[in-house]
Design an enzyme around this catalytic site. Structure first.
Site, PDB file in Angstrom:
ATOM      1  CB  THR A   1      -0.946   0.029   1.213  1.00 50.96           C
ATOM      2  OG1 THR A   1      -0.183   0.005   2.425  1.00 50.96           O
ATOM      3  CG2 THR A   1      -1.885  -1.175   1.190  1.00 50.96           C
TER       4      THR A   1
ATOM      5  CG  LEU B   1      -4.580   7.561  -1.272  1.00 49.83           C
ATOM      6  CD1 LEU B   1      -5.551   7.846  -2.411  1.00 49.83           C
ATOM      7  CD2 LEU B   1      -4.994   8.332  -0.023  1.00 49.83           C
ATOM      8  CG  HIS B   2      -2.129   2.750   3.981  1.00 46.46           C
ATOM      9  ND1 HIS B   2      -0.875   2.244   3.717  1.00 46.46           N
ATOM     10  CD2 HIS B   2      -1.938   3.895   4.684  1.00 46.46           C
ATOM     11  CE1 HIS B   2       0.035   3.046   4.251  1.00 46.46           C
ATOM     12  NE2 HIS B   2      -0.583   4.053   4.834  1.00 46.46           N
ATOM     13  CG  ASP B   3      -7.660   2.352   4.936  1.00 45.75           C
ATOM     14  OD1 ASP B   3      -6.840   1.423   5.072  1.00 45.75           O
ATOM     15  OD2 ASP B   3      -7.977   3.111   5.870  1.00 45.75           O
TER      16      ASP B   3
END
Length: 345
Positions: free
Chosen positions: A199, A265-267
Site C-alpha cells: 500500500t 492511500l492504504h485503504d
C-alpha cells in the site's frame, strides 16, 4: 450485471473516508453496511464521521457501532496522523442520522447471512469487530464471497513499531483470531491481505489531487508543501473540498516525518481490490501474528516456504500498478463528486 454487496469495517480516518467514497462512486458496488471500529480515533467519533460522510455523499447505508476497545489491550488512537476528529482539517456537516440497534459484530453476521456466498467484506481498521463476529458465527469464512484486509507488513518495516503496522498493532489478538479462522481449510476463499509493502506504493500527491478536482469540474487552488500549515481548500465542489482538507493534514504528517509531501492511500486500495482483485498480484501463504514478543508484538509473519506445514490462510499482495489504481480512483470519485454534488452556490 447486478451490483456486488459490500460490507465495510472502517476506523475513519482520512484514508478510510477516501475508501468509502470510492465504494460509493463505484457502480458495481452496493455498500450494504458499515461497521465502525475504534482505531484512528475513538469509536464514537468514527461513527460520527461515517454518518456525516453519508450525509455529504447523499448515500443511505446502515452504520453500526463497534467495540470501544481491542479484545485485550488498551486502545491507542492516531490523532497525530489523522487529526483530532479523524478527518484532518475537514469539518464534516452535523448529521441527524442514527446508528443501528445492533452492534458491528452482529452487523457482519447479518450481512453475511443476508447475502450468503455473495458478500464482499472489506476491513481497513483493526480487526476487533470481525474477530467478535467470528466468535458468534464461526461459519463466517464460508459465508463470504471475498474478504480484503488492509493490514500488516510483509518483509517490510512497520509504521507503528519497527516491525508492526497500525491496524494489526492496535489489536494483534483480533488479527490472530481472524487469520486462524481462515486457516481451517473450510473457507470459501482466502482473504486478500494488503500490507504496507504494497500500500505504500499508492502515494497520493498534490498533482493527483489536482487531477481529481479537474475530473469533478471543481475550481481549486493547487496544494503545495509551501502552503502555510492548515491552509483550507478553495474547491468549489463540497466533496472535493472535504477531501482536500482531509488530505492536507495527511500530507503535512508525512512531510513532517521526512516522507515527502504525499500520503499513502492504504485503504482506498483495499476498496478497489475488493471490487477487482486483478489490480494486485498476490502470493498464497500462511500468515500469523506475533502476540508476545517484547520488540515484535503485532508483527505479521508470512511463511513463504511453508516451514510451519500449516494450511494457507491468506493471499498476500506483493505487486500493484499505482498508475492504474489512480486512473480508476480519479475517474470514479471525480465523476461521483461532479454528478452528485456539483458546484457550491
Amino acid at each position: 450485471m447486478s451490483a456486488l454487496p459490500v460490507f465495510v469495517d472502517v476506523d475513519t480516518g482520512v484514508d478510510d473516508a477516501m475508501a468509502l467514497v470510492y465504494l460509493f462512486a463505484s457502480e458495481e458496488a452496493e455498500v450494504v453496511g458499515i461497521a465502525s471500529s475504534a482505531g484512528n480515533v475513538a469509536v464514537q467519533q468514527v461513527c460520527q464521521n461515517n454518518l456525516a460522510l453519508l450525509d455529504l455523499c447523499s448515500v443511505d447505508v446502515p452504520v453500526s457501532k463497534g467495540s470501544a476497545s481491542p479484545l485485550t489491550a488498551p486502545l491507542r488512537t492516531a490523532e497525530d496522523t489523522h487529526g483530532p476528529e479523524g478527518m484532518g482539517y475537514a469539518q464534516l456537516p452535523a448529521t441527524a442520522r442514527g446508528l443501528t440497534e445492533y452492534d458491528a459484530a452482529q452487523a457482519w453476521v447479518r450481512a453475511a447471512q443476508e447475502h450468503p456466498g455473495e458478500l464482499i467484506g472489506v476491513a481497513t481498521g483493526p480487526l476487533t469487530n470481525l474477530a467478535l463476529a467470528l466468535r458468534s458465527e464461526p461459519a463466517l469464512p464460508r459465508l463470504l464471497r471475498r474478504l480484503v484486509i488492509m493490514g500488516g507488513a510483509f518483509d517490510y518495516r512497520g509504521n507503528t513499531t519497527p516491525v508492526a503496522e497500525w491496524n494489526i498493532s492496535v489489536d494483534p489478538e483480533a488479527a490472530a483470531e481472524v487469520f486462524e479462522a481462515w486457516g481451517s481449510g473450510t473457507a470459501s476463499g482466502l482473504p486478500i491481505v494488503l500490507g504496507l509493502n504494497l500500500t505504500e506504493n499508492i502515494a497520493m500527491m498534490p498533482e493527483l489531487m489536482g487531477r481529481l478536482a479537474a475530473e469533478a469540474g471543481s475550481s481549486t487552488r493547487p496544494m503545495s508543501a509551501q502552503d502555510p500549515r492548515g491552509t483550507r481548500s478553495s474547491a468549489s465542489n463540497p466533496l472535493i473540498a472535504v477531501l482536500e482538507d482531509a488530505m492536507r493534514f495527511y500530507f503535512e504528517y508525512h512531510f513532517a516525518h521526512n516522507e515527502g509531501y504525499l500520503a499513502h492511500l492504504h485503504d482506498p486500495l483495499a476498496a478497489a481490490v475488493a471490487l477487482d482483485p486483478d489490480l494486485v498480484e498476490c502470493r498464497r501463504t500462511t500468515v500469523d501474528v506475533e502476540l508476545t514478543g517484547t520488540l515484535t508484538r503485532g508483527m505479521t509473519i508470512a511463511d513463504w516456504s511453508n516451514l510451519w506445514a500449516r494450511e494457507p490462510n491468506a493471499l498476500v499482495g506483493v505487486d500493484v500498478d499505482p498508475a492504474a489504481f489512480f486512473d480508476r480512483f480519479i475517474a470514479r470519485v471525480g465523476a461521483f463528486a461532479k454528478s452528485s454534488l456539483g458546484e457550491q452556490a
